[in-house]
Scaffold this active site. Structure first.
Site, PDB file in Angstrom:
ATOM      1  N   GLU A 182       0.823  -1.219   0.000  1.00  0.00           N
ATOM      2  CA  GLU A 182       0.000   0.000   0.000  1.00  0.00           C
ATOM      3  C   GLU A 182       0.854   1.264   0.000  1.00  0.00           C
ATOM      4  O   GLU A 182       0.495   2.259   0.632  1.00  0.00           O
ATOM      5  CB  GLU A 182      -0.935   0.008   1.217  1.00  0.00           C
ATOM      6  CG  GLU A 182      -2.317  -0.493   0.921  1.00  0.00           C
ATOM      7  CD  GLU A 182      -2.690  -0.286  -0.518  1.00  0.00           C
ATOM      8  OE1 GLU A 182      -2.664   0.883  -0.960  1.00  0.00           O
ATOM      9  OE2 GLU A 182      -2.988  -1.256  -1.207  1.00  0.00           O
ATOM     10  N   GLY A 183       1.975   1.225  -0.680  1.00  0.00           N
ATOM     11  CA  GLY A 183       2.910   2.350  -0.652  1.00  0.00           C
ATOM     12  C   GLY A 183       3.800   2.150   0.559  1.00  0.00           C
ATOM     13  O   GLY A 183       3.315   2.162   1.697  1.00  0.00           O
TER      14      GLY A 183
END
Ligand SMILES: Cc1cc2nc3c(=O)[nH]c(=O)nc-3n(C[C@H](O)[C@H](O)[C@H](O)COP(=O)(O)OP(=O)(O)OC[C@H]3O[C@@H](n4cnc5c(N)ncnc54)[C@H](O)[C@@H]3O)c2cc1C
Length: 596
Positions: free
Chosen positions: A443-444
């Site tokens: 998610e980053g």
């Protein structure tokens, strides 16, 4: 095997005694009739489901993992997962925070968030199957056409179908502008999609009838980079106009990753071979549409680490009370036993209290932030919606990175409390550590979250949103200014607030000179601001605990002791972080690449 007790009282404390969420939610039209009893009853039932159905298949699921049949491309999840998923659907849990227009129960996101904390404590790997579906639901709810909503939302709502997010490709993860998957327009308005996606969580499994993949791809004439990405729905089985399932679509799992943790969640290499898709939103605007899902997922990932921190803490405490080793330095505390329980030793307490404080701080920050998400969607006042949206955007990278970094520290400490037994699978502690590690990456990565916070969310608007949030902190400090008992919390909070202001200005000036200065300071900066938010919520929790301490309920004494521990032992980390943030770019760039 580890055990799990849903922390209902702690949740109720945050929701009803600290944040007074019912008063806030009642101001939002869809929740005008909400009350504390309803919220508590849902969480109590949800907690039972998590502890009794989902937690018991966590350790076994980790050991067994998922299996891919290479001839059929079908993936089988570990024993008990499918049955548990059916119980989840039958209980209506998938529909909790979904729109009643599509069969949802219409409860606030905040209630779903608390339920998901418990699911994550019980079994992060299992929870990712339905967890990603909710993100897909929100993305389609925000950006789908009426037709797409009619076809897909009811079945994502009732859990009959699950969702995924297909972004990453072998050569690109952080930099999605590089992605190559192609979408060719067809005469009937659909697209033929071809390419390779990797690391797709819950990409294939046998839990649900259909899987709704949200896929990023490029149109033939798309501009290069992130401005040329479009978003498509690519179902595992094509969906007929009447909602029934059609033929198997050309998207399949071509490999399963063997990985450090979350073994029971299928992490799939997905091959798209002329798969049929329909576009969501506008051509070349896919990344913006996908951000609805990505932001939901970022909050969800913070929640994963909150869940793991809580369950690791609960088990480590039980072990520390039971395990007898050595005597207390100040003399025996259990003279009738051959040795004292290890909970008498100061450093064991430090490890336990660190995990406890990280769980309590995270729970308050998460609840406050998801309340802003509810306001940003459901308020009938445009100004309030915008303000909540800005605060949500500011706090999202903090939740993702600060809570997951803390989750890694906390689960590792809790494993340490077990000594050598912590390293052994059957106790379950090493699984919590392994499962927690991915939360800092997907998610980053947490570095990317830090750049997002400092570069975009803070310096990008000259610190305006941070200042607004800072004003809330300042108002609380002002309110409590003459409260003698609160000084031990208020003074360090005010001091840190001043330091954050100065640091932000200083970094802003440096960034003018060289944008790489942002990259050099961002990770330390996020941790400092993370601590500032925790200090604010710990001070608010301490205020309530001080007011109610006289009731004799030991719960409030424990809250105060945790807040005092946090201010004395964890918050001071900010002093060294501010120094390292200030140390800037030079020590990082001085060494020639060739010398590495
Ligand atoms: C178990 C698992 C499940 C996953 N689930 C999904 C999923 O469901 N869907 C999906 O699409 N993807 C998924 N991913 C992919 C995940 O989101 C990516 O791995 C992640 O975003 C990082 O991308 P990358 O692996 O390509 O690393 P890279 O982008 O190659 O990054 C490598 C390193 O460089 C750093 N870096 C990169 N750019 C910068 C910069 N500008 N400044 C500073 N540092 C930088 C990164 O922080 C990282 O430390 C999953 C991954 C795993 C392992």
């Amino acid at each position: 095997m580890p055990s799990y007790t849903p922390p209902l009282r702690d949740m109720q404390f945050v929701l009803h005694e600290v944040l007074n969420v019912v008063d806030e939610l009642k101001m939002l039209p869809p929740y005008a009739d909400i009350d504390a009893d309803t919220i508590n009853a849902v969480l109590e039932e949800g907690g039972k489901f998590c502890a009794e159905v989902i937690a018991p298949i966590n350790l076994s699921g980790d050991k067994e993992g998922c299996q891919l049949d290479k001839t059929t491309h079908e993936v089988t999840t570990p024993k008990g997962f499918k049955e548990a998923y059916q119980t989840y659907i039958d209980g209506g849990w998938a529909a909790l925070a979904c729109d009643p227009a599509y069969g949802g129960q219409g409860l606030p996101l905040l209630v779903n968030q608390c339920f998901y904390e418990m699911l994550n404590s019980a079994n992060q790997a299992w929870t990712m199957y339905p967890g990603l579906s909710h993100g897909a639901y929100e993305c389609l709810h925000a950006h789908g056409t009426d037709e797409q909503k009619k076809l897909y939302l009811p079945k994502l709502t009732n859990g009959q179908w699950t969702g995924t997010m297909c972004l990453t490709e072998p050569h690109c993860g952080t930099d999605l502008g590089l992605l190559r998957t192609k979408a060719e327009p067809q005469a009937d308005g659909t697209y033929k999609i071809t390419g390779q996606k990797i690391f797709i969580s819950a990409g294939e499994h046998q839990l649900a009838e259909n899987i709704v993949h949200l896929v990023l791809a490029r149109l033939p004439d798309a501009p290069a980079g992130s401005k040329g990405i479009s978003l498509f729905i690519v179902p595992k089985f094509n969906v007929n106009a009447d909602g029934s399932l059609g033929e198997r679509n050309g998207i399949f799992c071509s490999g399963l990753e063997h990985k450090m943790g979350i073994h029971a969640n299928s992490t799939c290499q997905m091959t798209l071979d002329g798969a049929i898709g329909t576009m969501v939103g506008q051509p070349n605007k896919g990344l913006a549409a996908m951000f609805v899902m990505m932001n939901t997922a970022r909050l969800g990932v913070g929640n994963q680490s909150l869940g793991l921190t809580e369950v690791a803490y609960q088990n480590a405490v039980a072990y520390a009370k039971d395990r007898l080793q050595m005597r207390s330095l100040s003399g025996p505390k259990a003279p009738d036993k051959p040795a004292d329980p290890i909970i008498v030793h100061p450093d064991v307490r430090k490890m336990l209290l660190t995990a406890r404080a990280y769980a309590e701080g995270a729970r308050a920050l998460q609840a406050y932030t998801v309340l802003q998400a509810d306001k940003s969607i459901s308020s009938d006042d445009e100004d309030e919606r915008k303000e909540a949206e800005a605060e949500l955007a500011l706090l999202t990278p903090i939740i993702k990175a600060f809570i997951t970094d803390n989750g890694w520290i906390a689960t590792s400490h809790c494993m340490q409390v077990y000594g050598g037994h912590g390293f052994i699978h059957e106790w379950g502690m090493e699984q919590f550590v392994r499962d927690a590690r991915i939360n800092m990456i997907y998610e980053g990565t947490n570095t990317i979250q830090s750049l997002d916070l400092l570069g975009r969310k803070v310096l990008g608007n000259n610190g305006a949103t941070l200042k607004k949030f800072g004003k809330k902190i300042a108002a609380f400090i002002e309110e409590e200014g003459t409260n003698e008992a609160m000084q031990e919390f208020i003074n360090p909070l005010a001091d840190l607030g001043d330091k954050v202001n100065k640091l932000t200005q200083e970094l802003g000036m440096k960034a003018f000179g060289n944008p790489d200065e942002v990259g050099a300071a961002a990770v330390d900066y996020l941790r400092v601001v993370g601590h500032m938010t925790f200090a604010y919520f710990f001070a608010r929790m301490a205020k309530v605990a001080l007011e109610k301490e006289g009731s004799g309920d030991p719960f409030y004494r424990a809250k105060l002791a945790t807040a005092r521990f946090y201010f004395a032992k964890l918050l001071p980390e900010t002093a060294s972080l501010i120094r390292t943030a200030r140390a800037g770019l030079k020590p990082l760039m001085e060494m020639d690449e060739a010398l590495f």
